[in-house]
Design an enzyme around this catalytic site. Structure first.
Site, PDB file in Angstrom:
ATOM      1  N   GLY A 160     -16.944 -15.551 -36.271  1.00 62.94           N
ATOM      2  CA  GLY A 160     -17.273 -13.970 -36.827  1.00 62.94           C
ATOM      3  C   GLY A 160     -17.292 -14.016 -37.699  1.00 62.94           C
ATOM      4  O   GLY A 160     -16.898 -15.320 -39.196  1.00 62.94           O
ATOM      5  N   SER A 161     -18.461 -13.417 -38.775  1.00 66.56           N
ATOM      6  CA  SER A 161     -18.375 -13.831 -40.287  1.00 66.56           C
ATOM      7  C   SER A 161     -18.222 -11.655 -40.600  1.00 66.56           C
ATOM      8  O   SER A 161     -19.291 -11.531 -39.408  1.00 66.56           O
ATOM      9  CB  SER A 161     -18.933 -14.108 -40.462  1.00 66.56           C
ATOM     10  OG  SER A 161     -20.371 -14.223 -40.066  1.00 66.56           O
ATOM     11  N   GLY A 214     -19.016  -9.448 -44.653  1.00 66.62           N
ATOM     12  CA  GLY A 214     -20.015  -9.635 -45.638  1.00 66.62           C
ATOM     13  C   GLY A 214     -18.947 -10.914 -46.359  1.00 66.62           C
ATOM     14  O   GLY A 214     -19.412 -10.910 -47.991  1.00 66.62           O
ATOM     15  N   SER A 215     -17.643 -10.452 -46.818  1.00 65.08           N
ATOM     16  CA  SER A 215     -16.635 -10.861 -47.431  1.00 65.08           C
ATOM     17  C   SER A 215     -15.979 -12.160 -46.888  1.00 65.08           C
ATOM     18  O   SER A 215     -14.868 -12.379 -47.217  1.00 65.08           O
ATOM     19  CB  SER A 215     -15.929 -10.623 -48.375  1.00 65.08           C
ATOM     20  OG  SER A 215     -15.633  -9.083 -47.352  1.00 65.08           O
ATOM     21  N   SER A 216     -16.287 -12.194 -45.938  1.00 68.66           N
ATOM     22  CA  SER A 216     -14.991 -13.527 -44.614  1.00 68.66           C
ATOM     23  C   SER A 216     -15.515 -14.492 -44.001  1.00 68.66           C
ATOM     24  O   SER A 216     -16.759 -14.351 -43.448  1.00 68.66           O
ATOM     25  CB  SER A 216     -14.120 -12.554 -44.169  1.00 68.66           C
ATOM     26  OG  SER A 216     -14.935 -11.360 -42.800  1.00 68.66           O
ATOM     27  N   ASP A 257     -14.968   2.440 -42.472  1.00 64.00           N
ATOM     28  CA  ASP A 257     -16.009   1.750 -42.279  1.00 64.00           C
ATOM     29  C   ASP A 257     -16.108   1.018 -40.875  1.00 64.00           C
ATOM     30  O   ASP A 257     -16.334   0.219 -40.611  1.00 64.00           O
ATOM     31  CB  ASP A 257     -16.271   0.082 -43.127  1.00 64.00           C
ATOM     32  CG  ASP A 257     -17.189  -0.751 -42.421  1.00 64.00           C
ATOM     33  OD1 ASP A 257     -18.650  -0.122 -42.871  1.00 64.00           O
ATOM     34  OD2 ASP A 257     -17.161  -1.768 -43.181  1.00 64.00           O
TER      35      ASP A 257
HETATM   36  N1  LIG Z   1      -8.660 -10.976 -34.952  1.00 64.17           N
HETATM   37  C1  LIG Z   1      -9.524 -10.847 -34.873  1.00 64.17           C
HETATM   38  N2  LIG Z   1     -10.485 -11.692 -34.119  1.00 64.17           N
HETATM   39  C2  LIG Z   1     -11.903 -12.048 -33.463  1.00 64.17           C
HETATM   40  N3  LIG Z   1     -12.573 -11.152 -33.852  1.00 64.17           N
HETATM   41  C3  LIG Z   1     -13.149 -11.312 -35.036  1.00 64.17           C
HETATM   42  C4  LIG Z   1     -11.018 -10.650 -35.142  1.00 64.17           C
HETATM   43  N4  LIG Z   1     -11.347 -10.838 -36.589  1.00 64.17           N
HETATM   44  C5  LIG Z   1     -13.197 -10.431 -37.023  1.00 64.17           C
HETATM   45  N5  LIG Z   1     -13.838 -11.222 -36.048  1.00 64.17           N
HETATM   46  C6  LIG Z   1     -15.210 -10.950 -36.084  1.00 64.17           C
HETATM   47  O1  LIG Z   1     -15.687 -11.148 -37.211  1.00 64.17           O
HETATM   48  C7  LIG Z   1     -16.887 -10.138 -37.641  1.00 64.17           C
HETATM   49  C8  LIG Z   1     -16.375  -9.927 -39.193  1.00 64.17           C
HETATM   50  O2  LIG Z   1     -15.378  -9.743 -39.279  1.00 64.17           O
HETATM   51  P1  LIG Z   1     -14.326  -8.231 -40.370  1.00 64.17           P
HETATM   52  O3  LIG Z   1     -15.469  -7.245 -39.891  1.00 64.17           O
HETATM   53  O4  LIG Z   1     -12.946  -7.999 -40.115  1.00 64.17           O
HETATM   54  O5  LIG Z   1     -15.482  -9.315 -41.424  1.00 64.17           O
HETATM   55  P2  LIG Z   1     -16.022  -8.498 -43.312  1.00 64.17           P
HETATM   56  O6  LIG Z   1     -16.201  -9.613 -44.241  1.00 64.17           O
HETATM   57  O7  LIG Z   1     -14.367  -7.380 -43.713  1.00 64.17           O
HETATM   58  O8  LIG Z   1     -16.888  -7.578 -42.513  1.00 64.17           O
HETATM   59  P3  LIG Z   1     -18.016  -6.576 -43.151  1.00 64.17           P
HETATM   60  O9  LIG Z   1     -19.149  -7.145 -43.381  1.00 64.17           O
HETATM   61  O10 LIG Z   1     -17.906  -5.683 -42.240  1.00 64.17           O
HETATM   62  O11 LIG Z   1     -17.052  -5.861 -44.207  1.00 64.17           O
HETATM   63  C9  LIG Z   1     -16.498  -9.081 -36.852  1.00 64.17           C
HETATM   64  O12 LIG Z   1     -17.233  -8.152 -36.810  1.00 64.17           O
HETATM   65  C10 LIG Z   1     -16.183  -9.203 -35.948  1.00 64.17           C
HETATM   66  O13 LIG Z   1     -16.572  -9.767 -35.275  1.00 64.17           O
END
Ligand SMILES: Nc1ncnc2c1ncn2[C@@H]1O[C@H](COP(=O)(O)OP(=O)(O)OP(=O)(O)O)[C@@H](O)[C@H]1O
Length: 642
Positions: A91-92, A94-96, A217
């Protein structure tokens, strides 16, 4: 393009990936762009992706940013974990980027590593503060079956898998709700199952609110589904305490300002802050972050039932949203003048309203529309929702106070700061596992083929994944929870004993809980093979175009002057200190018409031994058992451009 792949399907779900710069919609961070620091050397250090910068060395010690009761025994990923050898991002955002990692001690101890990236223009100090805040909130809430557990905040070394920085060790989810909804079989999922999912999400949101946190969010991408089909909220990246004194729940509630969140789940009062909409400042008023969550929940429910987002932006620049507002007013003016009154549980809008039609149930439309009330002052709160008789009788497969089977990963090793040279933050995969006594992991490290940074940068993100249950009210900064403490103790005292226990535990859980990998590799049910998938951008544009063309233009309400609707929604990212500024029971009932392709109860066996059903319930849905007519999931992922 969706129409090429899903003939007769109404799932034009992701309207986002139309900007070439955004592989998937990012969360909007308030004031994200205000933090440019030209003197920051790391500004020029990229890892192949121009949006991602590497943290300068030395990487800060997470413990320096955590409250006393959350300080950790180990702060280095490689002390107790190794990367999964399949090396695929799961998964990914905007910042991870999220990847699987394995415990060095339990073969089946597979977790998610959410590797955090610096946002462009963010200083390292801001990065550390932002990430530690997200961690503290996530950890604070990690005591409920509907919250994805977050265990540790660790330093991550540069490897062939990822660049150095910080990352969270989290419970692994199988899929997120977005991925379920994009399946072709989603439209055949019975109402009762969709309401079950919805109620679980609502229970997670209620838990957040009851524990002083506004999520801010909420969207299907931030709802993970465990392999038992339990919904768990995740991504507390823009969450915040909503009381003036964070842990004093008797202190006044705060309000917020600034554009945050993810359209269309971001409510109209927040959209006024979107710089791209050019609203006059007088429309930008402090808003209630809890009402923001209610609205998102309402739009999620409408999306789940309609199989499509109702509009692109919740503001009057969007013709569909204007139509919704007009419908809302019409319903109140002509059919139910008391619709917005507190405690009024009369029927909601019926099939004459396009965003109510597919519900086929006017009690269900009541909760959806009351949550998505464009007016935040009269919108359902979570308490209102939980008092609604329709909501109360939704049956779920899991109760909020069910036990959670997710075990905290064990920490046995702690590299002291002096042992851990900064060079070791750029370890090779072999070096990563060299400290472990687990021969299984050593072997993997040697046999896995290293990839160049270029390959990594170019490799497409494949999204997949996984797990369930527990409950205790989170306490302010409750830090290392019991499981963590147990882990630390076991590390310090009883290594071999614990190893045996773990093996035993693994054995007994083996039948009940499928190995994560095998579950993920389960072939997708197939009926049609899709080939020649067109480019995601073209396709999405076509979808959007046809969707927007089909929207009847409706007069605007008395709001701000609309600007021309712009289908290309690229979120305005502005950085801020991310702080809020200033401020059941169940009974069996099917709410929708009988559905021929119900998957209800279809996998009772998977859920029962140790799953959430162990102390439960009449109904066990297998929420993951949703068919898909597309075989090539990676193509599908690309198509929907996540
Ligand atoms: N613990 C997990 N187990 C499996 N998949 C995960 C997990 N955490 C996140 N993901 C996957 O990764 C994606 C991105 O994670 P997350 O929303 O936490 O990242 P973010 O960078 O904070 O995203 P955003 O751009 O929404 O702020 C999620 O939509 C999900 O599909």
């Amino acid at each position: 393009m969706a129409s090429h792949h899903f003939p007769n399907e109404n799932i034009i779900y992701n309207p986002y990936g139309i900007s070439p710069n955004h592989a998937r919609p990012d969360t909007a961070f308030a004031d994200t762009l205000n933090m440019k620091n030209e003197n920051d050397l790391s500004f020029y250090m990229h890892d192949g992706n121009s949006k991602i910068r590497m943290l300068p060395l030395p990487i800060a010690n997470p413990n320096d940013f955590l409250p006393e009761d959350m300080k950790q025994y180990s702060v280095h990923l490689t002390d107790n974990f190794a990367f999964d050898t399949d090396n695929k991002p799961i998964g990914s955002g905007g910042s991870s980027e999220v990847r699987k990692v394995k415990s060095s001690y339990r073969q089946k101890g597979i977790y998610a590593l959410k590797k955090l990236n610096m946002i462009y223009h963010e200083s390292p100090e801001k990065f550390y503060k932002r990430c530690s805040k997200e961690f503290i909130i996530a950890k604070h809430l990690s005591h409920n079956v509907h919250i994805t557990k977050t265990f540790y905040l660790l330093k991550v070394p540069t490897t062939t898998y990822t660049t150095r920085g910080w990352g969270f060790i989290m419970e692994l989810g199988v899929k997120d709700l977005f991925q379920l909804m994009e399946r072709t079989g989603w439209k055949n999922v019975p109402f009762s199952e969709k309401y079950c999912l919805f109620k679980q999400v609502a229970q997670g949101v209620k838990f957040c609110h009851d524990n002083g946190i506004a999520h801010r969010d909420l969207k299907p991408e931030n709802v993970l589904i465990s392999k038992e089909g339990v919904c768990k909220l995740t991504d507390f990246g823009i969450s915040d305490w909503y009381h003036v004194v964070p842990h004093d729940y008797t202190s006044p509630a705060k309000t917020c300002q600034g554009m945050i969140g993810s359209p269309p789940y971001t409510p109209p009062e927040v959209m006024y802050f979107d710089a791209k909409k050019h609203y006059p400042e007088r429309f930008q008023k402090p808003y209630d972050p809890l009402a923001m969550d209610s609205y998102a929940l309402g739009v999620m429910l409408i999306t789940m039932i309609n199989n499509i987002i109702p509009f692109i932006d919740s503001c009057n620049t969007d013709a569909r949203f204007r139509e919704f507002e007009v419908s809302y007013d019409n319903f109140i003016n002509h059919q139910n003048p008391h619709f917005r009154d507190k405690g009024c549980h009369k029927q909601g809008p019926g099939s004459e309203y396009s965003l109510a039609r597919n519900f086929k149930n006017t009690d269900a439309t009541r909760i959806a529309w009351r949550l998505a009330d464009p007016n935040p002052a009269t919108r359902y709160t979570m308490d209102d929702l939980f008092e609604d008789p329709f909501f109360q009788q939704i049956e779920t497969c899991v109760e909020p106070d069910d036990d959670d089977l997710v075990m905290a990963p064990e920490l046995r090793k702690s590299t002291s700061v002096s042992d851990f040279t900064e060079n070791s933050l750029d370890a090779s995969p072999e070096q990563e596992t060299i400290h472990t006594s687990n021969p299984f992991l050593k072997k993997e490290a040697i046999t896995s083929k290293p990839r160049s940074m270029l390959e990594i940068a170019q490799s497409p993100s494949l999204r997949q994944k996984p797990k369930v249950k527990g409950n205790t009210k989170a306490k302010p900064h409750d830090g290392a929870d019991e499981e963590d403490q147990r882990s630390i103790k076991s590390k310090q005292q009883e290594h071999s004993e614990d190893l045996n226990e773990d093996e035993e535990r693994d054995e007994t859980m083996e039948d009940a809980l499928n190995n994560v990998d095998s579950l993920l590799e389960k072939p997708t049910p197939t009926s049609t093979k899709i080939e020649n998938i067109p480019s995601e951008e073209d396709s999405t544009r076509k979808e959007l175009k046809s969707m927007l063309n089909s929207i009847p233009a409706t007069p605007t309400h008395n709001g701000p002057t609309p600007v021309p609707a712009n289908a290309v929604t690229s979120l305005d990212k502005r950085m801020s200190d991310l702080s809020l500024k200033s401020e059941t029971s169940a009974s069996t009932k099917n709410f929708g018409p009988p559905d021929v392709s119900s998957s209800s109860n279809s996998l009772r066996s998977l859920g029962s031994p140790g799953g959430p059903s162990s102390k439960k319930k009449n109904v066990v849905h297998h929420h993951l058992d949703i068919t898909n007519s597309v075989t090539n999931m990676s193509s599908v992922s690309a198509f929907i451009s996540r």
